[in-house]
Design a protein around this motif. Structure first.
Motif, PDB file in Angstrom:
ATOM      1  N   GLU A  63     -25.678  30.458  56.136  1.00  0.00           N
ATOM      2  CA  GLU A  63     -25.436  29.426  55.130  1.00  0.00           C
ATOM      3  C   GLU A  63     -26.758  28.745  54.797  1.00  0.00           C
ATOM      4  O   GLU A  63     -27.440  28.229  55.680  1.00  0.00           O
ATOM      5  CB  GLU A  63     -24.417  28.414  55.648  1.00  0.00           C
ATOM      6  CG  GLU A  63     -23.071  29.038  55.955  1.00  0.00           C
ATOM      7  CD  GLU A  63     -22.055  28.043  56.470  1.00  0.00           C
ATOM      8  OE1 GLU A  63     -22.394  26.853  56.605  1.00  0.00           O
ATOM      9  OE2 GLU A  63     -20.919  28.460  56.743  1.00  0.00           O
ATOM     10  N   ASN A  64     -27.105  28.756  53.523  1.00  0.00           N
ATOM     11  CA  ASN A  64     -28.386  28.222  53.072  1.00  0.00           C
ATOM     12  C   ASN A  64     -28.125  27.275  51.905  1.00  0.00           C
ATOM     13  O   ASN A  64     -27.548  27.671  50.886  1.00  0.00           O
ATOM     14  CB  ASN A  64     -29.282  29.382  52.636  1.00  0.00           C
ATOM     15  CG  ASN A  64     -30.728  28.968  52.438  1.00  0.00           C
ATOM     16  OD1 ASN A  64     -31.140  27.885  52.844  1.00  0.00           O
ATOM     17  ND2 ASN A  64     -31.510  29.836  51.812  1.00  0.00           N
ATOM     18  N   LYS A  65     -28.506  26.018  52.072  1.00  0.00           N
ATOM     19  CA  LYS A  65     -28.263  25.023  51.026  1.00  0.00           C
ATOM     20  C   LYS A  65     -29.226  23.862  51.196  1.00  0.00           C
ATOM     21  O   LYS A  65     -29.772  23.636  52.271  1.00  0.00           O
ATOM     22  CB  LYS A  65     -26.820  24.517  51.072  1.00  0.00           C
ATOM     23  CG  LYS A  65     -26.351  24.100  52.458  1.00  0.00           C
ATOM     24  CD  LYS A  65     -24.854  23.821  52.454  1.00  0.00           C
ATOM     25  CE  LYS A  65     -24.309  23.682  53.867  1.00  0.00           C
ATOM     26  NZ  LYS A  65     -24.076  25.004  54.483  1.00  0.00           N
ATOM     27  N   ARG A  66     -29.395  23.135  50.115  1.00  0.00           N
ATOM     28  CA  ARG A  66     -30.201  21.917  50.103  1.00  0.00           C
ATOM     29  C   ARG A  66     -29.274  20.773  49.692  1.00  0.00           C
ATOM     30  O   ARG A  66     -28.759  20.759  48.577  1.00  0.00           O
ATOM     31  CB  ARG A  66     -31.377  22.062  49.133  1.00  0.00           C
ATOM     32  CG  ARG A  66     -32.418  23.080  49.578  1.00  0.00           C
ATOM     33  CD  ARG A  66     -33.451  23.343  48.486  1.00  0.00           C
ATOM     34  NE  ARG A  66     -34.624  24.033  49.023  1.00  0.00           N
ATOM     35  CZ  ARG A  66     -34.718  25.346  49.175  1.00  0.00           C
ATOM     36  NH1 ARG A  66     -33.691  26.134  48.819  1.00  0.00           N
ATOM     37  NH2 ARG A  66     -35.818  25.894  49.664  1.00  0.00           N
ATOM     38  N   VAL A  67     -29.077  19.824  50.603  1.00  0.00           N
ATOM     39  CA  VAL A  67     -28.038  18.810  50.421  1.00  0.00           C
ATOM     40  C   VAL A  67     -28.657  17.478  50.021  1.00  0.00           C
ATOM     41  O   VAL A  67     -29.539  16.962  50.716  1.00  0.00           O
ATOM     42  CB  VAL A  67     -27.199  18.654  51.706  1.00  0.00           C
ATOM     43  CG1 VAL A  67     -26.046  17.684  51.468  1.00  0.00           C
ATOM     44  CG2 VAL A  67     -26.668  20.016  52.153  1.00  0.00           C
ATOM     45  N   GLN A  68     -28.171  16.918  48.928  1.00  0.00           N
ATOM     46  CA  GLN A  68     -28.657  15.631  48.448  1.00  0.00           C
ATOM     47  C   GLN A  68     -27.906  14.481  49.112  1.00  0.00           C
ATOM     48  O   GLN A  68     -26.747  14.616  49.495  1.00  0.00           O
ATOM     49  CB  GLN A  68     -28.496  15.539  46.927  1.00  0.00           C
ATOM     50  CG  GLN A  68     -29.376  16.514  46.167  1.00  0.00           C
ATOM     51  CD  GLN A  68     -29.203  16.401  44.666  1.00  0.00           C
ATOM     52  OE1 GLN A  68     -28.210  15.856  44.180  1.00  0.00           O
ATOM     53  NE2 GLN A  68     -30.163  16.922  43.919  1.00  0.00           N
ATOM     54  N   ASN A  69     -28.580  13.328  49.204  1.00  0.00           N
ATOM     55  CA  ASN A  69     -27.998  12.167  49.888  1.00  0.00           C
ATOM     56  C   ASN A  69     -27.977  10.921  48.992  1.00  0.00           C
ATOM     57  O   ASN A  69     -27.895   9.800  49.493  1.00  0.00           O
ATOM     58  CB  ASN A  69     -28.783  11.862  51.164  1.00  0.00           C
ATOM     59  CG  ASN A  69     -30.255  11.550  50.892  1.00  0.00           C
ATOM     60  OD1 ASN A  69     -30.652  11.274  49.760  1.00  0.00           O
ATOM     61  ND2 ASN A  69     -31.070  11.586  51.934  1.00  0.00           N
ATOM     62  N   ARG A  70     -28.046  11.104  47.684  1.00  0.00           N
ATOM     63  CA  ARG A  70     -28.164   9.943  46.791  1.00  0.00           C
ATOM     64  C   ARG A  70     -27.003   8.971  46.916  1.00  0.00           C
ATOM     65  O   ARG A  70     -27.167   7.765  46.710  1.00  0.00           O
ATOM     66  CB  ARG A  70     -28.279  10.396  45.332  1.00  0.00           C
ATOM     67  CG  ARG A  70     -29.662  10.925  44.954  1.00  0.00           C
ATOM     68  CD  ARG A  70     -29.856  10.922  43.451  1.00  0.00           C
ATOM     69  NE  ARG A  70     -28.849  11.714  42.770  1.00  0.00           N
ATOM     70  CZ  ARG A  70     -29.003  12.989  42.435  1.00  0.00           C
ATOM     71  NH1 ARG A  70     -30.128  13.620  42.726  1.00  0.00           N
ATOM     72  NH2 ARG A  70     -28.053  13.643  41.805  1.00  0.00           N
ATOM     73  N   ARG A  71     -25.833   9.465  47.263  1.00  0.00           N
ATOM     74  CA  ARG A  71     -24.682   8.558  47.314  1.00  0.00           C
ATOM     75  C   ARG A  71     -24.826   7.512  48.417  1.00  0.00           C
ATOM     76  O   ARG A  71     -24.482   6.350  48.221  1.00  0.00           O
ATOM     77  CB  ARG A  71     -23.378   9.350  47.478  1.00  0.00           C
ATOM     78  CG  ARG A  71     -22.130   8.507  47.324  1.00  0.00           C
ATOM     79  CD  ARG A  71     -20.867   9.344  47.266  1.00  0.00           C
ATOM     80  NE  ARG A  71     -20.739  10.044  45.994  1.00  0.00           N
ATOM     81  CZ  ARG A  71     -19.722  10.855  45.695  1.00  0.00           C
ATOM     82  NH1 ARG A  71     -18.778  11.089  46.589  1.00  0.00           N
ATOM     83  NH2 ARG A  71     -19.657  11.452  44.514  1.00  0.00           N
ATOM     84  N   ILE A  72     -25.348   7.892  49.586  1.00  0.00           N
ATOM     85  CA  ILE A  72     -25.510   6.868  50.627  1.00  0.00           C
ATOM     86  C   ILE A  72     -26.632   5.901  50.282  1.00  0.00           C
ATOM     87  O   ILE A  72     -26.581   4.724  50.637  1.00  0.00           O
ATOM     88  CB  ILE A  72     -25.728   7.467  52.043  1.00  0.00           C
ATOM     89  CG1 ILE A  72     -26.993   8.317  52.107  1.00  0.00           C
ATOM     90  CG2 ILE A  72     -24.499   8.232  52.514  1.00  0.00           C
ATOM     91  CD1 ILE A  72     -27.409   8.686  53.525  1.00  0.00           C
ATOM     92  N   THR A  73     -27.648   6.388  49.569  1.00  0.00           N
ATOM     93  CA  THR A  73     -28.753   5.489  49.233  1.00  0.00           C
ATOM     94  C   THR A  73     -28.393   4.571  48.078  1.00  0.00           C
ATOM     95  O   THR A  73     -28.712   3.383  48.092  1.00  0.00           O
ATOM     96  CB  THR A  73     -30.025   6.290  48.901  1.00  0.00           C
ATOM     97  OG1 THR A  73     -29.796   7.133  47.770  1.00  0.00           O
ATOM     98  CG2 THR A  73     -30.436   7.129  50.092  1.00  0.00           C
TER      99      THR A  73
END
Length: 285
Positions: free
Chosen positions: A251-261
């Motif tokens: 499994e290869n992915k780049r996960v964004q975290n904008r919602r927590i910030t």
């Protein structure tokens, strides 16, 4: 405010230790009390497993304003299987369910966020999606603020690349194009605390760092910081890995975290593995 924790494991314990002062009473579960490290001061520990549940758990839930769920599913969700009615009847106004970014499956290295539909590729992550749905459904039925936190690879004190290097367990496995997100346990605790202050029913949050990175880079930096020998590079195809470990590389992915910030106002203390490793080195890892 009183807190009940299903599963006082690594992450939940860290959250309890960090946020202990905001709760009047904390009760938590462990599968076997005699094999579980002593809980933080003031925390009441209850035995809970699929085979056995302390009857006092229902009383604890009836007095809990917040519930943190940190037990993996086993077909169904153990906490809901045993205590769905008690949870629904409790005064809890915040419920946090700890899940995993593994529910997104393989995304071919693409950037994704919470709007990306889950695409689990293993039974364990299909169970996770089912558990997330069950908890969110309970929230919708009862009006309780249930939030799902999808965690990336967790590291922190006692669980990091330094430990693996010193114990001779570190491998510098190379697979072209492979990246993983990570998250320091202290930043998980920070996100949970922010959500407690701003509950939103039905919210789903990716709790992850800013920089998905190749795993061999993390090992190399840890070896450099600690002054330890760098393990030789090993091609993924020939690496000695357990079936579980090998499955992660599928499994290869780049996960964004904008919602927590943006929504919770979280400012990561350790936005990449570099800050996290350097801090851990200063704390003796």
């Amino acid at each position: 405010m009183n807190l009940f924790v299903f599963g006082l494991g690594y992450t939940a314990r860290h959250f309890v230790e960090r946020e202990r002062g905001r709760f009047g009473r904390i009760a938590a579960t462990a599968q076997t009390l005699d094999r579980t490290p002593a809980p933080p001061d003031g925390v009441v520990l209850r035995a809970f497993s699929p085979e056995r549940a302390d009857p006092r758990i229902a009383e604890d839930l009836a007095a809990s304003d917040a519930i943190l769920v940190s037990i993996p599913p086993d077909g169904g969700d153990p906490a809901l299987t045993a205590f769905a009615a008690a949870i629904a009847a409790s005064p809890a106004r915040w419920i946090g369910y700890l899940s995993t970014i593994g529910v997104y499956g393989d995304q071919g290295g693409a950037w994704i966020d919470e709007t990306t539909p889950p695409a689990p590729t293993h039974a364990r992550t299909r169970d996770r999606v089912a558990a997330e749905t069950a908890w969110l459904d309970l929230g919708a039925r009862t009006g309780k603020a249930v939030q799902v936190f999808r965690l990336s690879g967790i590291y922190g004190p006692g669980r990091n690349a330094f430990v693996k290097l010193r114990e001779g367990r570190a491998q510098r496995i190379v697979k072209a194009g492979q990246v993983f997100n990570r998250i320091h346990v202290d930043d998980i605790a920070q996100a949970l605390a922010a959500s407690l202050d701003r509950p939103r029913p039905g919210a789903v949050y990716n709790v992850t760092d800013d920089e998905p990175a190749p795993p061999q880079d993390v090992t190399a930096l840890a070896a450099e910081i600690a002054g330890l020998p760098l393990p030789p590079a090993v091609d993924f195809e020939t690496a000695a890995l357990s079936p579980m470990a090998r499955s992660f590389y599928g499994e290869n992915k780049r996960v964004q975290n904008r919602r927590i910030t943006e929504e919770l106002g979280v400012r990561l203390r350790y936005p990449t593995y570099r800050e996290g490793l350097r801090a851990l080195a200063g704390e003796a890892g």
